[in-house]
Design an enzyme around this catalytic site. Structure first.
Site, PDB file in Angstrom:
ATOM      1  N   HIS A   1       0.862  -1.310   0.035  1.00 29.99           N
ATOM      2  CA  HIS A   1       0.112  -0.069   0.010  1.00 29.99           C
ATOM      3  C   HIS A   1       0.993   1.270  -0.123  1.00 29.99           C
ATOM      4  O   HIS A   1       1.773   1.269   0.537  1.00 29.99           O
ATOM      5  CB  HIS A   1      -0.897   0.045   1.241  1.00 29.99           C
ATOM      6  CG  HIS A   1      -1.941   0.968   1.054  1.00 29.99           C
ATOM      7  ND1 HIS A   1      -2.017   2.373   1.556  1.00 29.99           N
ATOM      8  CD2 HIS A   1      -3.400   0.848   0.606  1.00 29.99           C
ATOM      9  CE1 HIS A   1      -3.152   2.955   1.153  1.00 29.99           C
ATOM     10  NE2 HIS A   1      -4.077   1.731   0.789  1.00 29.99           N
TER      11      HIS A   1
ATOM     12  N   ASP B   1      -8.189  -5.231   0.002  1.00 33.64           N
ATOM     13  CA  ASP B   1      -8.619  -6.046  -0.996  1.00 33.64           C
ATOM     14  C   ASP B   1      -8.133  -7.354  -1.017  1.00 33.64           C
ATOM     15  O   ASP B   1      -8.635  -8.380  -1.493  1.00 33.64           O
ATOM     16  CB  ASP B   1      -7.994  -5.450  -2.534  1.00 33.64           C
ATOM     17  CG  ASP B   1      -9.082  -4.139  -2.730  1.00 33.64           C
ATOM     18  OD1 ASP B   1     -10.045  -4.242  -2.185  1.00 33.64           O
ATOM     19  OD2 ASP B   1      -8.541  -3.177  -3.343  1.00 33.64           O
TER      20      ASP B   1
HETATM   21  N1  ACO Z   1       4.269  -7.557  -4.818  1.00 34.31           N
HETATM   22  C1  ACO Z   1       5.424  -7.711  -4.977  1.00 34.31           C
HETATM   23  N2  ACO Z   1       6.349  -6.590  -4.803  1.00 34.31           N
HETATM   24  C2  ACO Z   1       5.742  -5.431  -4.391  1.00 34.31           C
HETATM   25  C3  ACO Z   1       4.298  -5.369  -4.211  1.00 34.31           C
HETATM   26  C4  ACO Z   1       3.469  -6.570  -4.389  1.00 34.31           C
HETATM   27  N3  ACO Z   1       2.181  -6.477  -4.224  1.00 34.31           N
HETATM   28  N4  ACO Z   1       3.913  -4.278  -3.887  1.00 34.31           N
HETATM   29  C5  ACO Z   1       4.849  -3.464  -3.869  1.00 34.31           C
HETATM   30  N5  ACO Z   1       6.120  -4.215  -4.261  1.00 34.31           N
HETATM   31  C6  ACO Z   1       7.750  -3.808  -3.976  1.00 34.31           C
HETATM   32  C7  ACO Z   1       7.845  -3.065  -5.576  1.00 34.31           C
HETATM   33  O1  ACO Z   1       8.371  -3.987  -6.568  1.00 34.31           O
HETATM   34  C8  ACO Z   1       9.133  -2.249  -4.863  1.00 34.31           C
HETATM   35  O2  ACO Z   1      10.294  -2.884  -4.753  1.00 34.31           O
HETATM   36  P1  ACO Z   1      11.963  -2.304  -5.223  1.00 34.31           P
HETATM   37  O3  ACO Z   1      11.797  -1.251  -3.920  1.00 34.31           O
HETATM   38  O4  ACO Z   1      12.807  -3.378  -5.038  1.00 34.31           O
HETATM   39  O5  ACO Z   1      11.560  -1.789  -6.330  1.00 34.31           O
HETATM   40  C9  ACO Z   1       8.534  -1.911  -3.438  1.00 34.31           C
HETATM   41  O6  ACO Z   1       7.740  -3.004  -3.017  1.00 34.31           O
HETATM   42  C10 ACO Z   1       7.883  -0.814  -3.220  1.00 34.31           C
HETATM   43  O7  ACO Z   1       6.418  -0.580  -4.184  1.00 34.31           O
HETATM   44  P2  ACO Z   1       6.069   0.593  -5.086  1.00 34.31           P
HETATM   45  O8  ACO Z   1       5.491  -0.171  -6.304  1.00 34.31           O
HETATM   46  O9  ACO Z   1       7.289   1.672  -5.022  1.00 34.31           O
HETATM   47  O10 ACO Z   1       5.164   1.033  -4.263  1.00 34.31           O
HETATM   48  P3  ACO Z   1       4.109   2.095  -4.464  1.00 34.31           P
HETATM   49  O11 ACO Z   1       3.437   2.880  -2.924  1.00 34.31           O
HETATM   50  O12 ACO Z   1       3.995   2.852  -5.552  1.00 34.31           O
HETATM   51  O13 ACO Z   1       2.639   1.256  -4.944  1.00 34.31           O
HETATM   52  C11 ACO Z   1       0.689  -0.439  -4.589  1.00 34.31           C
HETATM   53  C12 ACO Z   1       1.743   0.713  -3.680  1.00 34.31           C
HETATM   54  C13 ACO Z   1       0.316  -0.235  -6.208  1.00 34.31           C
HETATM   55  C14 ACO Z   1      -0.255  -0.678  -3.825  1.00 34.31           C
HETATM   56  C15 ACO Z   1       1.712  -1.735  -4.914  1.00 34.31           C
HETATM   57  O14 ACO Z   1       2.148  -2.157  -3.635  1.00 34.31           O
HETATM   58  C16 ACO Z   1       1.027  -2.758  -5.612  1.00 34.31           C
HETATM   59  O15 ACO Z   1       0.987  -2.711  -6.767  1.00 34.31           O
HETATM   60  N6  ACO Z   1       0.338  -3.631  -4.886  1.00 34.31           N
HETATM   61  C17 ACO Z   1      -0.672  -4.759  -5.610  1.00 34.31           C
HETATM   62  C18 ACO Z   1      -2.047  -4.076  -6.052  1.00 34.31           C
HETATM   63  C19 ACO Z   1      -2.817  -3.824  -5.026  1.00 34.31           C
HETATM   64  O16 ACO Z   1      -3.023  -4.765  -4.077  1.00 34.31           O
HETATM   65  N7  ACO Z   1      -3.452  -2.700  -5.035  1.00 34.31           N
HETATM   66  C20 ACO Z   1      -4.484  -2.197  -3.988  1.00 34.31           C
HETATM   67  C21 ACO Z   1      -4.234  -1.218  -3.107  1.00 34.31           C
HETATM   68  S1  ACO Z   1      -5.303  -0.711  -1.917  1.00 34.31           S
HETATM   69  C22 ACO Z   1      -6.535  -0.095  -2.861  1.00 34.31           C
HETATM   70  O17 ACO Z   1      -6.125   1.006  -3.595  1.00 34.31           O
HETATM   71  C23 ACO Z   1      -7.680  -0.086  -2.306  1.00 34.31           C
END
Ligand code: ACO
Length: 427
Positions: A306, A363
């Site tokens: 998140h 979710d």
């Molecule tokens: N699975 C694997 N790796 C992940 C995940 C995941 N679900 N989420 C983040 N990471 C990793 C990224 O690859 C990144 O790694 P790095 O530092 O080695 O490059 C690090 O964790 C940080 O992630 P970001 O994408 O930079 O974080 P951001 O805050 O931009 O994204 C997000 C947050 C979009 C929610 C992300 O965690 C994600 O894509 N999750 C899966 C989708 C999801 O469940 N979305 C619902 C969110 S809740 C809502 O909107 C109601």
């Protein structure tokens, strides 16, 4: 503590006031940055940028705290109903019985949708994703409710709010009924807001409508948990669109589109599809954990991570407990719940997830409950949209009442410098 932040650049110092929120959050007000220092900030994804001061929702991602208007989400989910929470979010205080009755009465008065809207719905192929249909229908509502909102008038504003709260559940139900080839209908005014929605969605022609009370309670709780989440992607979209003084319905329609994406509200559908995929592949959660960690693989563990929560999403905790209760109560056995629990356990012990503070989000378990309640997978994000509606309205109302300026970020241009134009024959 100093109430100023100092920026030093090329030997010159610039001072900016630091503001403090009621929960001690600090922000540097850089209003004069460009005019004084001739530069802007660059913050991709707005990870460090506050777009407004807001009194609606407080969340502390480090400690896993979520409050609507000062009330803990845990309390509201257990003790309030969705309509009370909607009133609280929009108007700032919990309603008394009289206020609540009037609010619901006014919403019911506005729950008719122009018959012409059915023609628009008819024009969509059955295969259309319900989120696309819902966004279009919400936008189309504008055409059947002409007259822009005079935001100076509380009465006008109130009218627009009860209109959208009245008509939106009908659009949600029609979207679902179109998908299931069921005739379009209206609800029953004697029922509560959520039960009425459920009836409109699932009532079958010629059959007596009957629903277990626990289904309505579970649905109500899910809607409360989704009702607002401060400046997320869709709420920011609603504010941004509304900041040009576009109307409430148009702003909400844009919010629905923003919510649709799998990185935001679309994650609930993506989670179930992922869990089903793991099940079909033999249920090896470890294999998918490796894929999620592999930077050459685009697979992500949906429902994990998140932007703000770097701790347990408090909503996920409530939903996980609720998933167990709902499935037990309805006698539903869903093998993907075990896969979800297995994935969660592995992730919480895995270095990659621990280091990046990736926890289950709202979710991760919500889709499992929706499915147990008989809601089709493609409707999951639509249910989220209905839950988020009060939050969008509250954010839009606050933004308009505060007379926020039009949202218009700047950029750092990195393209070509001035070039000489050559006619096509010379290129
Ligand atoms: N699975 C694997 N790796 C992940 C995940 C995941 N679900 N989420 C983040 N990471 C990793 C990224 O690859 C990144 O790694 P790095 O530092 O080695 O490059 C690090 O964790 C940080 O992630 P970001 O994408 O930079 O974080 P951001 O805050 O931009 O994204 C997000 C947050 C979009 C929610 C992300 O965690 C994600 O894509 N999750 C899966 C989708 C999801 O469940 N979305 C619902 C969110 S809740 C809502 O909107 C109601």
């Amino acid at each position: 503590m100093s109430d100023k932040a100092i920026l030093e650049y090329q030997g010159k110092k610039y001072e900016f006031p630091v503001i403090e929120g009621t929960e001690g959050e600090l922000g540097i007000n850089i209003k004069t940055l460009r005019s004084e220092a001739g530069m802007i900030t660059l913050d991709r994804g707005y990870k460090n940028t506050g777009s407004c001061e807001s009194a609606i929702t407080f969340l502390n991602g480090e400690e896993g705290i979520l409050r609507y208007r000062g009330y803990a989400i845990e309390d509201l989910a257990e003790k309030a109903d969705f309509l009370e929470v909607a009133y609280l979010l929009i108007f700032g205080e919990l309603p008394n019985k009289q206020q609540l009755d009037k609010f619901y009465g006014d919403i019911k008065e506005e729950s008719e949708v122009d018959e012409e809207m059915k023609k628009i719905l008819d024009g969509f192929p059955k295969a259309a994703h319900p989120m696309g249909v819902l966004a279009s229908l919400t936008s189309a509502l504008t055409a059947f409710n002409p007259g822009s909102v005079d935001v100076e008038s509380e009465e006008d504003m109130y009218k627009a709010i009860v209109k959208i709260l009245g008509k939106f559940p009908v659009l949600v139900a029609w979207t679902q009924r179109k998908k299931s080839s069921l005739p379009l209908n209206y609800g029953d005014d004697s029922l509560g807001y959520v039960e009425n929605l459920h009836k409109m969605m699932f009532e079958k022609p010629g059959k007596k409508y009957n629903v277990d009370k626990s289904v309505i309670e579970a649905l109500d709780k899910l809607l409360i948990l989704h009702a607002d989440h401060e400046q997320n992607c869709s709420a920011s979209t609603v504010r941004m669109v509304g900041s040009s003084h576009a109307g409430l319905f148009a702003s909400i329609s844009a919010g629905i589109s923003a919510l649709w994406g799998p990185l935001h509200g679309g994650a609930n559908q993506a989670v179930i599809e992922m869990l089903e995929g793991i099940k079909a592949d033999g249920g090896d959660t470890h294999k998918f954990m490796q894929k999620a960690k592999d930077k050459d693989d685009s697979f992500r563990l949906m429902g994990f991570g998140h932007r703000v929560y770097k701790n347990f999403d408090p909503r996920a905790k409530i939903i996980k407990k609720s998933a167990d209760e709902v499935l037990n109560g309805l006698g539903v056995e869903d093998p993907v719940l075990d896969i979800a629990k297995g994935l969660e356990k592995e992730a919480l012990e895995d270095d990659y997830f621990v280091k990046r503070k990736l926890y289950p989000n709202v979710d991760f378990y919500s889709g499992i409950i929706y499915r147990a309640l008989g809601i089709p997978v493609e409707m999951f994000t639509v249910m989220f949209a209905l839950g988020r509606l009060p939050g969008w309205i509250a954010q839009w109302r606050e933004m308009r009442l505060k007379k926020e300026p039009i949202g218009r970020p700047r950029q750092i241009y990195v393209g070509e410098n001035l070039r000489e134009f050559k006619p096509v024959s010379e290129r």
